[in-house]
Motif scaffolding. Structure first.
Motif, PDB file in Angstrom:
ATOM      1  N   GLU A 207       0.602  -1.624  -0.325  1.00  0.00           N
ATOM      2  CA  GLU A 207       0.203  -0.206  -0.508  1.00  0.00           C
ATOM      3  C   GLU A 207       0.554   0.995   0.453  1.00  0.00           C
ATOM      4  N   ILE A 208       1.818   1.395   0.900  1.00  0.00           N
ATOM      5  CA  ILE A 208       3.008   2.479   0.716  1.00  0.00           C
ATOM      6  C   ILE A 208       3.081   3.000  -0.844  1.00  0.00           C
ATOM      7  N   GLU A 209       3.595   1.468  -1.554  1.00  0.00           N
ATOM      8  CA  GLU A 209       4.220   1.798  -2.729  1.00  0.00           C
ATOM      9  C   GLU A 209       3.671   2.156  -3.665  1.00  0.00           C
ATOM     10  N   ASP A 210       2.161   1.629  -3.844  1.00  0.00           N
ATOM     11  CA  ASP A 210       1.394   2.177  -3.947  1.00  0.00           C
ATOM     12  C   ASP A 210       0.569   3.703  -4.268  1.00  0.00           C
ATOM     13  N   TRP A 211       0.818   4.267  -2.924  1.00  0.00           N
ATOM     14  CA  TRP A 211       0.372   5.352  -2.885  1.00  0.00           C
ATOM     15  C   TRP A 211       1.827   6.346  -2.615  1.00  0.00           C
ATOM     16  N   LYS A 212       2.835   6.517  -2.788  1.00  0.00           N
ATOM     17  CA  LYS A 212       3.264   7.225  -1.920  1.00  0.00           C
ATOM     18  C   LYS A 212       3.998   8.186  -2.594  1.00  0.00           C
ATOM     19  N   TRP A 213       3.562   8.070  -4.619  1.00  0.00           N
ATOM     20  CA  TRP A 213       3.427   9.098  -5.152  1.00  0.00           C
ATOM     21  C   TRP A 213       3.029  10.243  -4.734  1.00  0.00           C
ATOM     22  N   LEU A 214       1.776  10.324  -3.782  1.00  0.00           N
ATOM     23  CA  LEU A 214       0.499  11.401  -3.798  1.00  0.00           C
ATOM     24  C   LEU A 214       1.188  11.795  -2.402  1.00  0.00           C
ATOM     25  N   CYS A 215       2.261  11.300  -1.967  1.00  0.00           N
ATOM     26  CA  CYS A 215       2.712  11.892  -0.481  1.00  0.00           C
ATOM     27  C   CYS A 215       4.265  12.917  -0.877  1.00  0.00           C
ATOM     28  N   PHE A 216       4.833  12.427  -2.264  1.00  0.00           N
ATOM     29  CA  PHE A 216       6.359  13.482  -2.259  1.00  0.00           C
ATOM     30  C   PHE A 216       6.626  13.323  -4.102  1.00  0.00           C
ATOM     31  N   LYS A 217       6.911  14.156  -3.687  1.00  0.00           N
ATOM     32  CA  LYS A 217       7.169  14.189  -5.313  1.00  0.00           C
ATOM     33  C   LYS A 217       8.862  14.174  -5.668  1.00  0.00           C
ATOM     34  N   GLU A 218       9.936  13.949  -6.867  1.00  0.00           N
ATOM     35  CA  GLU A 218      11.197  14.500  -7.591  1.00  0.00           C
ATOM     36  C   GLU A 218      11.297  15.705  -6.834  1.00  0.00           C
ATOM     37  N   GLY A 219      12.511  15.481  -5.668  1.00  0.00           N
ATOM     38  CA  GLY A 219      13.128  16.782  -6.017  1.00  0.00           C
ATOM     39  C   GLY A 219      12.866  17.860  -4.141  1.00  0.00           C
ATOM     40  N   GLY A 220      12.277  16.238  -3.693  1.00  0.00           N
ATOM     41  CA  GLY A 220      11.449  17.353  -1.856  1.00  0.00           C
ATOM     42  C   GLY A 220      10.474  18.564  -2.562  1.00  0.00           C
ATOM     43  N   GLU A 221       9.549  18.807  -3.799  1.00  0.00           N
ATOM     44  CA  GLU A 221       7.989  19.386  -3.800  1.00  0.00           C
ATOM     45  C   GLU A 221       7.480  18.487  -3.187  1.00  0.00           C
ATOM     46  N   GLY A 230       5.324  28.700  -5.045  1.00  0.00           N
ATOM     47  CA  GLY A 230       4.948  29.686  -5.800  1.00  0.00           C
ATOM     48  C   GLY A 230       3.843  30.620  -5.509  1.00  0.00           C
ATOM     49  N   ASN A 231       3.057  30.071  -5.175  1.00  0.00           N
ATOM     50  CA  ASN A 231       1.596  30.360  -4.409  1.00  0.00           C
ATOM     51  C   ASN A 231       1.421  31.606  -3.519  1.00  0.00           C
ATOM     52  N   GLY A 232       2.164  31.708  -2.925  1.00  0.00           N
ATOM     53  CA  GLY A 232       2.329  32.525  -1.605  1.00  0.00           C
ATOM     54  C   GLY A 232       2.456  31.525  -0.664  1.00  0.00           C
ATOM     55  N   GLY A 233       1.622  30.991  -0.526  1.00  0.00           N
ATOM     56  CA  GLY A 233       1.076  30.079   0.524  1.00  0.00           C
ATOM     57  C   GLY A 233       2.491  29.181   1.760  1.00  0.00           C
ATOM     58  N   GLY A 234       2.041  28.598   2.414  1.00  0.00           N
ATOM     59  CA  GLY A 234       2.616  28.022   3.461  1.00  0.00           C
ATOM     60  C   GLY A 234       2.361  27.380   2.736  1.00  0.00           C
ATOM     61  N   GLY A 235       2.952  25.632   3.793  1.00  0.00           N
ATOM     62  CA  GLY A 235       2.746  24.403   3.857  1.00  0.00           C
ATOM     63  C   GLY A 235       1.818  23.376   3.779  1.00  0.00           C
ATOM     64  N   GLY A 236       1.241  22.707   3.127  1.00  0.00           N
ATOM     65  CA  GLY A 236      -0.166  21.822   3.082  1.00  0.00           C
ATOM     66  C   GLY A 236       0.374  19.895   3.219  1.00  0.00           C
ATOM     67  N   GLY A 237      -0.495  19.512   3.030  1.00  0.00           N
ATOM     68  CA  GLY A 237      -0.144  18.256   4.214  1.00  0.00           C
ATOM     69  C   GLY A 237      -1.350  17.280   3.668  1.00  0.00           C
TER      70      GLY A 237
END
Length: 237
Positions: A207-221, A230-237
């Motif tokens: 399940e972690i492998e299936d859904w990890k794409w939703l949790c983080f992206k390459e390069g720390g985005e 770029g939208n001026g917002g803080g972190g989300g999650g």
């Protein structure tokens, strides 16, 4: 005192919705708080133990958990919750007490048969096979013969002599564990325990492998749930 074995365990079989606050609190009182009380009353003793050379000697805990502390079982929701709590408690405690030479093992029995022979000199009535569980009458939504909430009740009907895992053999293994210098954090007893926990961990990993794409992206985005910088917002999650 070298080893403390904590065997407190009590459960109510029934759907989560059917169990009232009193029954749920009783299970936590026995399973979690019983364990916590034993730890808090004995840790200071183990911390101060020294051998004949003045070196730290620590001590060992054998904490009887259950496979229900590693996976959910329909019909045993609150009981599983207490065992999950115990497992988190012990794992956290070991980080805190490792420097004092204190060791602990969570013993996770699976389905075992009661094969202890009755004593010829004892007049005591043998304990019921699973006397530490009581069965709650099911309400209408959970009373059908195939209702998942009845799984634990049905499970009791084929335990006992039909299980390949011997309670006596399991006790011998636990005894040997008490003499192990570096015991494991968890000891699974029986093929059911090993197979069911391994299957559950495999499902978690998949399940972690299936859904990890939703949790983080390459390069720390941030993932899709967060705001872009770029939208001026803080972190989300």
């Amino acid at each position: 005192m070298d080893i403390i074995a904590n065997c407190s365990g009590y459960g109510v079989i029934g759907a989560c919705e059917d169990q009232d606050e009193f029954e749920i609190r009783n299970q936590f009182e026995t399973n979690f708080w019983g364990t916590m009380n034993i730890l808090q009353l004995s840790l200071a003793y183990f911390r101060e133990r020294r051998d004949e050379n003045g070196e730290r000697e620590g001590g060992k805990y054998l904490i009887f958990s259950s496979t229900s502390g590693a996976l959910g079982v329909p019909g045993l929701g609150p009981f599983c919750a207490t065992k999950y709590a115990v497992e988190g408690l012990i794992e956290s405690m070991l980080y805190e007490t490792d420097a004092f030479g204190i060791r602990a093992t969570l013993v996770e029995p699976g389905h075992v048969r009661r094969d202890d022979p009755p004593s010829p000199t004892s007049r005591a009535t043998p304990l019921p096979t699973f006397g530490h569980f009581s069965i709650k009458p099911a309400s209408a939504p959970y009373s059908s013969p195939t209702a998942p909430a009845g799984h634990a009740k049905r499970m009791l009907q084929w335990l006992g002599d039909k299980q390949p895992t011997s309670a006596v053999k399991a006790a011998e293994l636990v005894w040997q564990l008490g003499h192990c210098s570096y015991p494991p954090l968890r000891l699974l007893l029986g093929s059911f325990a090993v197979e069911s926990v391994r299957d559950r961990l495999r499902c978690v990993t998949e399940e972690i492998e299936d859904w990890k794409w939703l949790c983080f992206k390459e390069g720390g985005e941030q993932g899709t749930g967060g705001r872009e910088s770029g939208n001026g917002g803080g972190g989300g999650g």
